[in-house]
Scaffold this motif. Sequence first.
Motif, PDB file in Angstrom:
ATOM      1  N   UNK A 224       0.806  -1.216   0.000  1.00 55.98           N
ATOM      2  CA  UNK A 224       0.000   0.000   0.000  1.00 55.98           C
ATOM      3  C   UNK A 224       0.843   1.272   0.000  1.00 55.98           C
ATOM      4  N   UNK A 225       2.159   1.112  -0.125  1.00 58.71           N
ATOM      5  CA  UNK A 225       3.073   2.261  -0.062  1.00 58.71           C
ATOM      6  C   UNK A 225       3.647   2.564  -1.442  1.00 58.71           C
TER       7      UNK A 225
ATOM      8  N   UNK B   7       0.866  -2.136  -4.928  1.00 57.00           N
ATOM      9  CA  UNK B   7      -0.337  -2.480  -5.683  1.00 57.00           C
ATOM     10  C   UNK B   7      -1.296  -1.299  -5.587  1.00 57.00           C
ATOM     11  N   UNK B   8      -1.360  -0.480  -6.636  1.00 61.24           N
ATOM     12  CA  UNK B   8      -2.146   0.752  -6.575  1.00 61.24           C
ATOM     13  C   UNK B   8      -3.651   0.502  -6.502  1.00 61.24           C
ATOM     14  N   UNK B   9      -4.098  -0.704  -6.770  1.00 55.99           N
ATOM     15  CA  UNK B   9      -5.525  -1.010  -6.737  1.00 55.99           C
ATOM     16  C   UNK B   9      -5.957  -1.686  -5.422  1.00 55.99           C
ATOM     17  N   UNK B  10      -5.006  -2.122  -4.608  1.00 58.73           N
ATOM     18  CA  UNK B  10      -5.336  -2.930  -3.444  1.00 58.73           C
ATOM     19  C   UNK B  10      -6.205  -2.191  -2.438  1.00 58.73           C
ATOM     20  N   UNK B  11      -5.871  -0.922  -2.142  1.00 61.51           N
ATOM     21  CA  UNK B  11      -6.653  -0.196  -1.135  1.00 61.51           C
ATOM     22  C   UNK B  11      -8.106  -0.047  -1.568  1.00 61.51           C
TER      23      UNK B  11
ATOM     24  N   UNK C  95      -9.778  -1.921  -3.633  1.00 68.43           N
ATOM     25  CA  UNK C  95     -10.437  -3.227  -3.705  1.00 68.43           C
ATOM     26  C   UNK C  95     -10.750  -3.809  -2.328  1.00 68.43           C
ATOM     27  N   UNK C  96      -9.858  -3.629  -1.378  1.00 66.78           N
ATOM     28  CA  UNK C  96      -9.988  -4.347  -0.112  1.00 66.78           C
ATOM     29  C   UNK C  96     -10.297  -3.475   1.096  1.00 66.78           C
ATOM     30  N   UNK C  97      -9.789  -2.236   1.114  1.00 66.64           N
ATOM     31  CA  UNK C  97      -9.837  -1.470   2.357  1.00 66.64           C
ATOM     32  C   UNK C  97     -10.743  -0.234   2.320  1.00 66.64           C
ATOM     33  N   UNK C  98     -11.152   0.215   1.149  1.00 71.40           N
ATOM     34  CA  UNK C  98     -11.932   1.436   1.078  1.00 71.40           C
ATOM     35  C   UNK C  98     -13.239   1.291   1.853  1.00 71.40           C
ATOM     36  N   UNK C  99     -13.550   2.317   2.641  1.00 72.08           N
ATOM     37  CA  UNK C  99     -14.755   2.308   3.471  1.00 72.08           C
ATOM     38  C   UNK C  99     -15.897   3.054   2.802  1.00 72.08           C
ATOM     39  N   UNK C 100     -15.598   4.247   2.287  1.00 73.97           N
ATOM     40  CA  UNK C 100     -16.611   5.059   1.609  1.00 73.97           C
ATOM     41  C   UNK C 100     -16.027   5.637   0.336  1.00 73.97           C
ATOM     42  N   UNK C 101     -16.882   6.070  -0.550  1.00 72.66           N
ATOM     43  CA  UNK C 101     -16.419   6.650  -1.811  1.00 72.66           C
ATOM     44  C   UNK C 101     -15.748   7.993  -1.605  1.00 72.66           C
ATOM     45  N   UNK C 102     -15.995   8.601  -0.465  1.00 67.69           N
ATOM     46  CA  UNK C 102     -15.413   9.916  -0.211  1.00 67.69           C
ATOM     47  C   UNK C 102     -13.971   9.876   0.243  1.00 67.69           C
ATOM     48  N   UNK C 103     -13.461   8.694   0.527  1.00 68.18           N
ATOM     49  CA  UNK C 103     -12.085   8.574   1.000  1.00 68.18           C
ATOM     50  C   UNK C 103     -11.113   8.833  -0.136  1.00 68.18           C
ATOM     51  N   UNK C 104      -9.894   9.325   0.160  1.00 69.57           N
ATOM     52  CA  UNK C 104      -8.864   9.419  -0.880  1.00 69.57           C
ATOM     53  C   UNK C 104      -8.502   8.035  -1.378  1.00 69.57           C
ATOM     54  N   UNK C 105      -7.912   7.963  -2.563  1.00 73.57           N
ATOM     55  CA  UNK C 105      -7.632   6.677  -3.191  1.00 73.57           C
ATOM     56  C   UNK C 105      -6.640   5.853  -2.408  1.00 73.57           C
ATOM     57  N   UNK C 106      -5.680   6.508  -1.762  1.00 76.20           N
ATOM     58  CA  UNK C 106      -4.636   5.759  -1.066  1.00 76.20           C
ATOM     59  C   UNK C 106      -4.472   6.292   0.341  1.00 76.20           C
ATOM     60  N   UNK C 107      -4.197   5.425   1.309  1.00 78.60           N
ATOM     61  CA  UNK C 107      -4.067   5.876   2.709  1.00 78.60           C
ATOM     62  C   UNK C 107      -2.817   6.692   2.908  1.00 78.60           C
TER      63      UNK C 107
END
Length: 235
Positions: free
Chosen positions: A203-204, A217-221, A223-235
């Motif tokens: 995720x880094x 893996x730019x798609x992992x967050x 696909x697996x960790x996103x909580x809401x659509x309003x969150x930024x793409x990456x933590x």
Amino acid sequence: MDSIILNSIPFQLDSAGLRKKLHVKEGSHDAGELDGLIQEAQTIGKPKALYKEAFIESRTDETVTMDGIKFKSRVLRVNLDNVHRVFPYVVTCGLELDGWSKKIPDFLQSFWAEEIKETILHIARDSFIKQVQEYHQLGQVSRMGPGSLADWPIDEQRPLFTLLGNVQELIGVNLTPSLMMVPIKSSSGILFPTEVQFASCQLCPREICPGRRAPYDKHLYDKKYRLTKGEPSHP
């Protein structure tokens, strides 16, 4: 469950490997100096680990509570979805090596000593993980450490050390006001059984990182960790 101390974790340094890593030519004067430091470190070193078996009590979307201590991280929370027990830990090169390295006056040799301590820390951490896997019959495991991701910042060192008890008294690792560990060559985190291997590196996006353990893996967050659509793409 009380914390468990592993004292003087055995290790064996690879002189040839360290010479190669540090770009020291075999047979040179520098090689002789480096070999001397390696021998000293092999004699003096007493790396240690402190860990405990902790049980997950509750979860929210972004937190997980274990043995009464709450941690905030969406990634950690999702990774522990189907997990009921975890193993928080601190592993260190040890005060013995830290004190030894601080007495080395030569700048280059001091740099070598830091690399030797880093190598010993990695060996000790691998040995600790193997021991925990075997003793608790965990099978495949993954680990996460505070500060490895923006999603789980360095501030989470505080609850981790609280969960483990008096870490300084037990294995000599002190947490500074800036939340750095002393000795610096120490590692902390939570070890957990998993069916799918995870590394924070996935995720880094940092491109240049000598400690990278897995490709980004730019798609992992998403696909697996996103909580809401309003969150930024990456933590």
